[in-house]
Design a protein around this motif. Structure first.
Motif, PDB file in Angstrom:
ATOM      1  N   GLN A  47      -4.952   4.322   3.083  1.00  0.00           N
ATOM      2  CA  GLN A  47      -3.849   3.777   2.321  1.00  0.00           C
ATOM      3  C   GLN A  47      -4.410   3.181   1.033  1.00  0.00           C
ATOM      4  O   GLN A  47      -5.529   2.673   1.004  1.00  0.00           O
ATOM      5  CB  GLN A  47      -3.097   2.727   3.138  1.00  0.00           C
ATOM      6  CG  GLN A  47      -2.428   3.348   4.357  1.00  0.00           C
ATOM      7  CD  GLN A  47      -1.664   2.346   5.197  1.00  0.00           C
ATOM      8  OE1 GLN A  47      -1.484   1.187   4.834  1.00  0.00           O
ATOM      9  NE2 GLN A  47      -1.175   2.811   6.345  1.00  0.00           N
ATOM     10  N   PHE A  48      -3.621   3.246  -0.017  1.00  0.00           N
ATOM     11  CA  PHE A  48      -4.037   2.756  -1.329  1.00  0.00           C
ATOM     12  C   PHE A  48      -3.328   1.432  -1.592  1.00  0.00           C
ATOM     13  O   PHE A  48      -2.103   1.382  -1.628  1.00  0.00           O
ATOM     14  CB  PHE A  48      -3.702   3.797  -2.395  1.00  0.00           C
ATOM     15  CG  PHE A  48      -4.454   5.080  -2.192  1.00  0.00           C
ATOM     16  CD1 PHE A  48      -3.939   6.085  -1.389  1.00  0.00           C
ATOM     17  CD2 PHE A  48      -5.695   5.264  -2.777  1.00  0.00           C
ATOM     18  CE1 PHE A  48      -4.650   7.260  -1.176  1.00  0.00           C
ATOM     19  CE2 PHE A  48      -6.415   6.434  -2.574  1.00  0.00           C
ATOM     20  CZ  PHE A  48      -5.890   7.431  -1.762  1.00  0.00           C
TER      21      PHE A  48
ATOM     22  N   ALA B  50       0.862  -1.173   0.000  1.00  0.00           N
ATOM     23  CA  ALA B  50       0.000   0.000   0.000  1.00  0.00           C
ATOM     24  C   ALA B  50       0.903   1.229   0.000  1.00  0.00           C
ATOM     25  O   ALA B  50       2.074   1.153   0.393  1.00  0.00           O
ATOM     26  CB  ALA B  50      -0.915   0.005   1.218  1.00  0.00           C
ATOM     27  N   SER B  51       0.355   2.340  -0.452  1.00  0.00           N
ATOM     28  CA  SER B  51       1.169   3.559  -0.442  1.00  0.00           C
ATOM     29  C   SER B  51       0.350   4.756  -0.010  1.00  0.00           C
ATOM     30  O   SER B  51      -0.892   4.768  -0.087  1.00  0.00           O
ATOM     31  CB  SER B  51       1.799   3.807  -1.827  1.00  0.00           C
ATOM     32  OG  SER B  51       0.849   4.239  -2.777  1.00  0.00           O
ATOM     33  N   THR B  52       1.073   5.745   0.501  1.00  0.00           N
ATOM     34  CA  THR B  52       0.491   7.033   0.841  1.00  0.00           C
ATOM     35  C   THR B  52       1.480   8.116   0.427  1.00  0.00           C
ATOM     36  O   THR B  52       2.686   7.867   0.306  1.00  0.00           O
ATOM     37  CB  THR B  52       0.188   7.179   2.334  1.00  0.00           C
ATOM     38  OG1 THR B  52       1.383   6.948   3.080  1.00  0.00           O
ATOM     39  CG2 THR B  52      -0.888   6.213   2.790  1.00  0.00           C
TER      40      THR B  52
ATOM     41  N   VAL C 289     -10.023  -2.135  -0.836  1.00  0.00           N
ATOM     42  CA  VAL C 289     -10.506  -0.836  -1.286  1.00  0.00           C
ATOM     43  C   VAL C 289     -10.989  -0.053  -0.080  1.00  0.00           C
ATOM     44  O   VAL C 289     -11.799  -0.558   0.709  1.00  0.00           O
ATOM     45  CB  VAL C 289     -11.650  -1.000  -2.306  1.00  0.00           C
ATOM     46  CG1 VAL C 289     -12.224   0.355  -2.685  1.00  0.00           C
ATOM     47  CG2 VAL C 289     -11.160  -1.736  -3.548  1.00  0.00           C
ATOM     48  N   HIS C 290     -10.480   1.158   0.060  1.00  0.00           N
ATOM     49  CA  HIS C 290     -10.874   1.994   1.182  1.00  0.00           C
ATOM     50  C   HIS C 290     -12.310   2.463   1.019  1.00  0.00           C
ATOM     51  O   HIS C 290     -12.713   2.896  -0.065  1.00  0.00           O
ATOM     52  CB  HIS C 290      -9.936   3.205   1.274  1.00  0.00           C
ATOM     53  CG  HIS C 290     -10.245   4.107   2.402  1.00  0.00           C
ATOM     54  ND1 HIS C 290     -11.021   5.232   2.277  1.00  0.00           N
ATOM     55  CD2 HIS C 290      -9.889   4.046   3.705  1.00  0.00           C
ATOM     56  CE1 HIS C 290     -11.117   5.824   3.445  1.00  0.00           C
ATOM     57  NE2 HIS C 290     -10.438   5.131   4.332  1.00  0.00           N
ATOM     58  N   LEU C 291     -13.090   2.367   2.096  1.00  0.00           N
ATOM     59  CA  LEU C 291     -14.482   2.796   2.051  1.00  0.00           C
ATOM     60  C   LEU C 291     -14.692   4.120   2.771  1.00  0.00           C
ATOM     61  O   LEU C 291     -15.291   5.051   2.231  1.00  0.00           O
ATOM     62  CB  LEU C 291     -15.384   1.728   2.683  1.00  0.00           C
ATOM     63  CG  LEU C 291     -15.454   0.382   1.979  1.00  0.00           C
ATOM     64  CD1 LEU C 291     -16.303  -0.595   2.772  1.00  0.00           C
ATOM     65  CD2 LEU C 291     -15.984   0.537   0.566  1.00  0.00           C
ATOM     66  N   ILE C 292     -14.230   4.177   3.996  1.00  0.00           N
ATOM     67  CA  ILE C 292     -14.533   5.344   4.813  1.00  0.00           C
ATOM     68  C   ILE C 292     -13.582   5.401   6.000  1.00  0.00           C
ATOM     69  O   ILE C 292     -13.114   4.365   6.475  1.00  0.00           O
ATOM     70  CB  ILE C 292     -16.019   5.293   5.268  1.00  0.00           C
ATOM     71  CG1 ILE C 292     -16.508   6.637   5.778  1.00  0.00           C
ATOM     72  CG2 ILE C 292     -16.265   4.164   6.240  1.00  0.00           C
ATOM     73  CD1 ILE C 292     -18.032   6.729   5.868  1.00  0.00           C
ATOM     74  N   LEU C 293     -13.273   6.608   6.447  1.00  0.00           N
ATOM     75  CA  LEU C 293     -12.395   6.828   7.592  1.00  0.00           C
ATOM     76  C   LEU C 293     -13.134   7.714   8.578  1.00  0.00           C
ATOM     77  O   LEU C 293     -13.748   8.714   8.175  1.00  0.00           O
ATOM     78  CB  LEU C 293     -11.102   7.504   7.127  1.00  0.00           C
ATOM     79  CG  LEU C 293     -10.036   7.859   8.156  1.00  0.00           C
ATOM     80  CD1 LEU C 293      -8.655   7.896   7.483  1.00  0.00           C
ATOM     81  CD2 LEU C 293     -10.303   9.203   8.830  1.00  0.00           C
ATOM     82  N   ILE C 294     -13.066   7.351   9.842  1.00  0.00           N
ATOM     83  CA  ILE C 294     -13.658   8.172  10.888  1.00  0.00           C
ATOM     84  C   ILE C 294     -12.579   8.442  11.930  1.00  0.00           C
ATOM     85  O   ILE C 294     -11.877   7.523  12.370  1.00  0.00           O
ATOM     86  CB  ILE C 294     -14.920   7.503  11.488  1.00  0.00           C
ATOM     87  CG1 ILE C 294     -15.620   8.447  12.474  1.00  0.00           C
ATOM     88  CG2 ILE C 294     -14.625   6.153  12.108  1.00  0.00           C
ATOM     89  CD1 ILE C 294     -17.049   8.023  12.817  1.00  0.00           C
ATOM     90  N   ARG C 295     -12.419   9.702  12.296  1.00  0.00           N
ATOM     91  CA  ARG C 295     -11.368  10.074  13.237  1.00  0.00           C
ATOM     92  C   ARG C 295     -11.890   9.935  14.669  1.00  0.00           C
ATOM     93  O   ARG C 295     -13.091   9.924  14.904  1.00  0.00           O
ATOM     94  CB  ARG C 295     -10.870  11.487  12.946  1.00  0.00           C
ATOM     95  CG  ARG C 295     -10.283  11.572  11.542  1.00  0.00           C
ATOM     96  CD  ARG C 295      -9.288  12.679  11.342  1.00  0.00           C
ATOM     97  NE  ARG C 295      -8.858  12.701   9.932  1.00  0.00           N
ATOM     98  CZ  ARG C 295      -7.842  11.997   9.467  1.00  0.00           C
ATOM     99  NH1 ARG C 295      -7.135  11.220  10.271  1.00  0.00           N
ATOM    100  NH2 ARG C 295      -7.505  12.062   8.189  1.00  0.00           N
TER     101      ARG C 295
END
Lengths: 113, 110
Positions: free
Chosen positions: A102-103, A92-94, B44-50
């Protein structure tokens, strides 16, 4: 498509062998992370590089090593392979070192016979 | 070692129904993220909550975070067959690494 590429897609090898997995981060991303996904351990962080330097280490075995090159691509080297090393390996990268999403690349599936 | 535990491990619903997945974690966090993985493929990123947020929405997704209980939930409304996948929560705390839970396998039947 995340923009992160990993090669090869699949790798089949024998116990005791050594393999190299390659990761190209998204254009401009300086930080690369390696993760292992196995049936028994789940998704585990292995190691992180930032701009060529090792930044953090997880539960990475001594038989495993990694590096990040000046063009920012990274390689994960796995040696003296054991059956239990069979897993999906993701990078993964950022863009920077950041608390953010992260991707992930599509992964390399390693099978050790 | 894994930070989180997802609950349930597997969930099977009909198209159009809502799906709720829960995640618990152990240590203090900067943020909690949800990722989706189609069978054996990339995340696959869906959502981020702090950690200072309590609820967040993105399309058909709603995430809540309760830091006092060290837990989060992901709600997918009006599920579709294409939502069939594994869903993982992941936390970031003292470092940028993601610490993943074991995942919930969601099956949405047409």
């Amino acid at each position: 498509d995340s923009g992160v590429t990993q090669t090869p897609k699949h790798l089949i090898t024998a116990t005791g062998q050594r393999v190299t997995l390659r990761c190209s981060p998204r254009s401009g991303d300086l930080s690369v992370y390696w993760y292992q996904q196995s049936l028994d351990q789940g998704l585990q962080f292995l190691i992180q590089y930032y701009n060529g330097e090792e930044r953090a280490k997880g539960n990475i075995l001594e038989r495993f090593s990694a590096q990040q090159f000046p063009d920012l691509h990274s390689e994960l080297n796995l040696s003296s392979l054991e059956l239990g090393d069979s897993a999906l390996y993701f990078c993964a990268s950022t863009e920077t070192v950041t608390y953010n999403e992260q991707f992930f690349g599509p992964g390399t599936r390693l099978t050790v016979l | 070692s894994q930070q989180g535990e997802e609950d349930p491990q597997a969930l099977s619903i009909q198209e159009g129904e809502n799906a709720t997945m829960n995640c618990s974690y152990k240590t203090s966090i900067n943020n909690l993220q949800w990722y989706r993985q189609n069978s054996g493929r990339g995340l696959v990123h869906l959502i981020l909550i702090r950690s200072n947020e309590r609820e967040k929405h993105s399309g058909r997704l709603r995430v809540t975070l309760d830091t006092s209980k060290k837990s989060s939930s992901l709600l997918i409304t009006a599920s579709r067959a294409a939502d069939t996948a594994s869903y993982f929560c992941a936390t970031q705390g003292g470092s940028e690494k993601l610490v993943f839970g074991k995942g919930t396998k969601l099956t949405v039947n047409p």
